[in-house]
Enzyme design. Structure first.
Site, PDB file in Angstrom:
ATOM      1  N   THR A  95       4.328  12.346   7.582  1.00 48.52           N
ATOM      2  CA  THR A  95       5.711  12.762   7.793  1.00 48.52           C
ATOM      3  C   THR A  95       5.890  13.202   9.237  1.00 48.52           C
ATOM      4  O   THR A  95       5.072  13.965   9.764  1.00 48.52           O
ATOM      5  CB  THR A  95       6.078  13.920   6.845  1.00 48.52           C
ATOM      6  OG1 THR A  95       5.918  13.500   5.493  1.00 48.52           O
ATOM      7  CG2 THR A  95       7.521  14.362   7.059  1.00 48.52           C
ATOM      8  N   THR A 152      -8.091  -9.525   3.880  1.00 46.67           N
ATOM      9  CA  THR A 152      -8.488 -10.165   2.626  1.00 46.67           C
ATOM     10  C   THR A 152     -10.000 -10.153   2.455  1.00 46.67           C
ATOM     11  O   THR A 152     -10.738 -10.514   3.385  1.00 46.67           O
ATOM     12  CB  THR A 152      -7.988 -11.620   2.590  1.00 46.67           C
ATOM     13  OG1 THR A 152      -6.563 -11.627   2.725  1.00 46.67           O
ATOM     14  CG2 THR A 152      -8.369 -12.289   1.276  1.00 46.67           C
ATOM     15  N   HIS A 177       1.042  -4.211   7.769  1.00 41.77           N
ATOM     16  CA  HIS A 177       1.338  -5.069   8.915  1.00 41.77           C
ATOM     17  C   HIS A 177       1.449  -4.186  10.154  1.00 41.77           C
ATOM     18  O   HIS A 177       2.442  -3.479  10.342  1.00 41.77           O
ATOM     19  CB  HIS A 177       2.645  -5.836   8.706  1.00 41.77           C
ATOM     20  CG  HIS A 177       2.617  -6.718   7.506  1.00 41.77           C
ATOM     21  ND1 HIS A 177       3.761  -7.239   6.933  1.00 41.77           N
ATOM     22  CD2 HIS A 177       1.587  -7.179   6.750  1.00 41.77           C
ATOM     23  CE1 HIS A 177       3.430  -7.972   5.881  1.00 41.77           C
ATOM     24  NE2 HIS A 177       2.127  -7.949   5.760  1.00 41.77           N
ATOM     25  N   ALA A 189      -8.217 -12.958  11.990  1.00 40.92           N
ATOM     26  CA  ALA A 189      -7.777 -14.073  12.819  1.00 40.92           C
ATOM     27  C   ALA A 189      -7.500 -13.571  14.234  1.00 40.92           C
ATOM     28  O   ALA A 189      -7.367 -12.367  14.477  1.00 40.92           O
ATOM     29  CB  ALA A 189      -6.532 -14.710  12.222  1.00 40.92           C
ATOM     30  N   PHE A 228       0.844  -1.180   0.000  1.00 43.07           N
ATOM     31  CA  PHE A 228       0.000   0.000   0.000  1.00 43.07           C
ATOM     32  C   PHE A 228       0.892   1.247   0.000  1.00 43.07           C
ATOM     33  O   PHE A 228       2.113   1.146   0.137  1.00 43.07           O
ATOM     34  CB  PHE A 228      -0.920   0.003   1.224  1.00 43.07           C
ATOM     35  CG  PHE A 228      -1.760  -1.241   1.336  1.00 43.07           C
ATOM     36  CD1 PHE A 228      -2.973  -1.330   0.685  1.00 43.07           C
ATOM     37  CD2 PHE A 228      -1.319  -2.327   2.087  1.00 43.07           C
ATOM     38  CE1 PHE A 228      -3.749  -2.485   0.775  1.00 43.07           C
ATOM     39  CE2 PHE A 228      -2.078  -3.480   2.185  1.00 43.07           C
ATOM     40  CZ  PHE A 228      -3.293  -3.563   1.524  1.00 43.07           C
ATOM     41  N   SER A 232      -6.702  -7.716  -1.449  1.00 43.18           N
ATOM     42  CA  SER A 232      -6.240  -7.117  -0.196  1.00 43.18           C
ATOM     43  C   SER A 232      -6.731  -5.681  -0.068  1.00 43.18           C
ATOM     44  O   SER A 232      -6.680  -4.907  -1.028  1.00 43.18           O
ATOM     45  CB  SER A 232      -4.711  -7.132  -0.118  1.00 43.18           C
ATOM     46  OG  SER A 232      -4.226  -8.452  -0.080  1.00 43.18           O
ATOM     47  N   CYS A 286      -3.760  -4.938   6.775  1.00 44.98           N
ATOM     48  CA  CYS A 286      -4.011  -5.600   5.495  1.00 44.98           C
ATOM     49  C   CYS A 286      -4.925  -6.800   5.723  1.00 44.98           C
ATOM     50  O   CYS A 286      -4.571  -7.744   6.419  1.00 44.98           O
ATOM     51  CB  CYS A 286      -2.693  -6.059   4.872  1.00 44.98           C
ATOM     52  SG  CYS A 286      -2.896  -6.950   3.313  1.00 44.98           S
TER      53      CYS A 286
END
Length: 201
Positions: free
Chosen positions: A147, A49, A102, A64, A2, A40, A47
């Protein structure tokens, strides 16, 4: 991969707890258009699915147990907003920075200040993550590429400046001191650290 450029905010419209995790249905317009099974999507920086979808209306994702434990997505209820971004296509324009989706940890909003038309958000960083952050470097908070405006390593806080467009188009406009945000540090910093460790081992 991404870029941290949020396409739109979606809304949690349903949630279902299962024995091994959590299923969320997310209402969206642009992001839910033209989806495919298995695609995704970054949901506030995580991230996930796509399992099911109704074109141009909603999509469902499964979290999960590990994802539920590492993020605050398990605390969301119908009506809550989330930042959405589809994975970057190979021929896409790279406007943000490398974002994996992640989530490293959950940071906390410490202070929000309005200065003229901009906003300054200060966040408390979890212990150990300030070493991956540098002033003027990139950081991802709730899936937004930002930033670093200021870093206080003693207090473990990071401050970012938010322009009006980002404030209005993302969930940051709903954040207040004490609220959680998903933190993903720059993956390049992790690679550098690993290379240095290997060199001096």
């Amino acid at each position: 991969m991404f870029t941290g450029i949020v396409e739109e905010t979606g809304e949690i419209v349903a949630r279902e707890r299962t024995d091994d995790g959590l299923r969320l249905r997310i209402g969206a317009d642009e992001v839910a258009t033209g989806l495919e099974h298995g695609q995704s999507v970054s949901v506030s920086g995580a991230c996930l699915t796509v399992e099911r979808f109704e074109d141009g209306d909603w999509f469902e994702v499964f979290l999960a147990s590990e994802t539920v434990e590492r993020t605050y997505l398990g605390d969301l209820e119908p009506g809550d907003a989330v930042n959405l971004e589809r994975a970057m296509p190979a021929e896409g324009r790279f406007d943000g920075h490398v974002v994996q989706g992640h989530v490293d940890a959950v940071a906390t909003v410490r202070n929000v200040e309005s200065v003229d038309e901009d906003w300054f958000f200060e966040f408390d960083l979890p212990e150990g993550y300030d070493r991956y952050v540098v002033e003027k470097g990139s950081i991802t908070l709730d899936g937004i590429s930002l930033t670093v405006a200021d870093l206080d390593t003693d207090a473990r806080t990071v401050t970012v400046a938010i322009i009006p467009t980002t404030y209005e188009l993302t969930t940051l406009s709903e954040k207040a001191p004490g609220d959680p945000v998903h933190l993903e540090v720059d993956v390049l910093a992790k690679y550098v650290e690993r290379l240095l460790e290997a060199r001096f081992d």
